[in-house]
Design an enzyme around this catalytic site. Structure first.
Site, PDB file in Angstrom:
ATOM      1  N   VAL A 114     -15.551  26.059   1.676  1.00  0.00           N
ATOM      2  CA  VAL A 114     -14.372  26.764   1.917  1.00  0.00           C
ATOM      3  C   VAL A 114     -14.067  26.903   3.075  1.00  0.00           C
ATOM      4  CG1 VAL A 114     -13.295  28.950   1.297  1.00  0.00           C
ATOM      5  CG2 VAL A 114     -14.269  27.878  -0.554  1.00  0.00           C
ATOM      6  N   CYS A 115     -12.955  26.757   3.742  1.00  0.00           N
ATOM      7  CA  CYS A 115     -12.745  26.867   5.077  1.00  0.00           C
ATOM      8  C   CYS A 115     -12.092  27.955   5.223  1.00  0.00           C
ATOM      9  CB  CYS A 115     -12.150  25.664   5.693  1.00  0.00           C
ATOM     10  SG  CYS A 115     -12.096  25.593   7.537  1.00  0.00           S
ATOM     11  N   ILE A 116     -12.474  29.089   5.740  1.00  0.00           N
ATOM     12  CA  ILE A 116     -11.723  30.575   5.831  1.00  0.00           C
ATOM     13  C   ILE A 116     -12.027  31.253   7.056  1.00  0.00           C
ATOM     14  CG2 ILE A 116     -13.074  31.559   4.157  1.00  0.00           C
ATOM     15  CD1 ILE A 116     -10.524  33.073   3.039  1.00  0.00           C
TER      16      ILE A 116
END
Length: 243
Positions: free
Chosen positions: A93-95
């Site tokens: 996940v890219c957050i």
């Protein structure tokens, strides 16, 4: 900053795990695949009702560094996910909330959007569920999914390619739920009652045939009923900055 001794990280994680068990976050179940290892957690995520993800049962891993909480954990989906902010090949996940607390003007992120030691597993989980419903398409991890999502959103559902893939993705998770003996909540009432029957385990799924859903007509009602007692639409905790 000096590295926090593993014993301090263990204490922090013990407190976090107890808090999550005592005060669960709606739509999530957290377990330890190995009781002797507090640095690796398993997470089961239930798709929020009245969204594209309704009825879904998604599995993920959280891995914590030995200097936690000064450095963020990683959050990786084991279930195959098609989403603008999830890397298709790895499931990572890219957050913003999971990005290290460094000053990086090139990223386009404010320091306040990144990880800091006052964050917690709870804020991460809320950020992930917010990200599922409201992707950040300005700096996507999956460009194709981002373009597809924008077409679906801008056309108000008339371009149904994105919705069909997510629908197929949700259907594929039902086998995992049945295998694990899990009843996935599909109504707001059940979702908010913190179901206790979940027993997540690892699973890997293939994206093949996501498009082969002949029974789905692509229609989807974007209106979402607001429920104050549910957390998945809590914007204050979203942490949804640029990827």
């Amino acid at each position: 900053m000096a590295t926090t001794p593993p014993s301090a990280a263990l204490r922090a994680l013990s407190v976090e795990l107890k808090k999550i068990n005592d005060e669960p976050v709606e739509g999530f179940k957290v377990t330890l695949p190995n009781e002797a290892n507090l640095f690796e957690w398993e997470v089961a995520i239930f798709g929020p009702p009245e969204t594209l993800y309704q009825g879904g049962y998604f599995k993920a891993q959280m891995k914590f560094p030995h200097d936690y909480p000064y450095s963020p954990p990683t959050f990786k989906f084991i279930t195959k996910m098609w989403h603008p902010n999830i890397y298709d090949q790895t499931g990572d996940v890219c957050i913003s909330i999971l990005h290290p607390p460094v000053d990086d003007p090139q990223s386009g992120e404010l320091p306040s959007e990144r990880w800091n030691p006052t964050q917690s597993v709870r804020t991460i989980l809320l950020s992930v569920i917010s990200l599922l419903n409201e992707p950040n398409t300005f700096s996507p991890a999956n460009v194709d999914a981002s373009v597809m999502y924008r077409k679906w959103k801008d056309s108000k559902g008339k371009d149904s390619e994105y919705a069909k893939i997510i629908h197929k993705q949700v259907l594929r998770t039902k086998a995992d739920a049945e295998k694990d003996g899990v009843v996935v909540p599909t109504t707001l009432q059940d979702y908010c009652l913190k179901p206790k029957t979940q027993t997540p385990s690892h699973s890997s799924q293939d994206l093949t045939d996501f498009y082969e859903d002949d029974d789905y007509d692509g229609d989807y009602d974007e209106e979402e009923e607001e429920e104050e007692e549910c957390y998945y639409d809590d914007e204050d905790d979203s942490g949804n900055g640029e990827s």
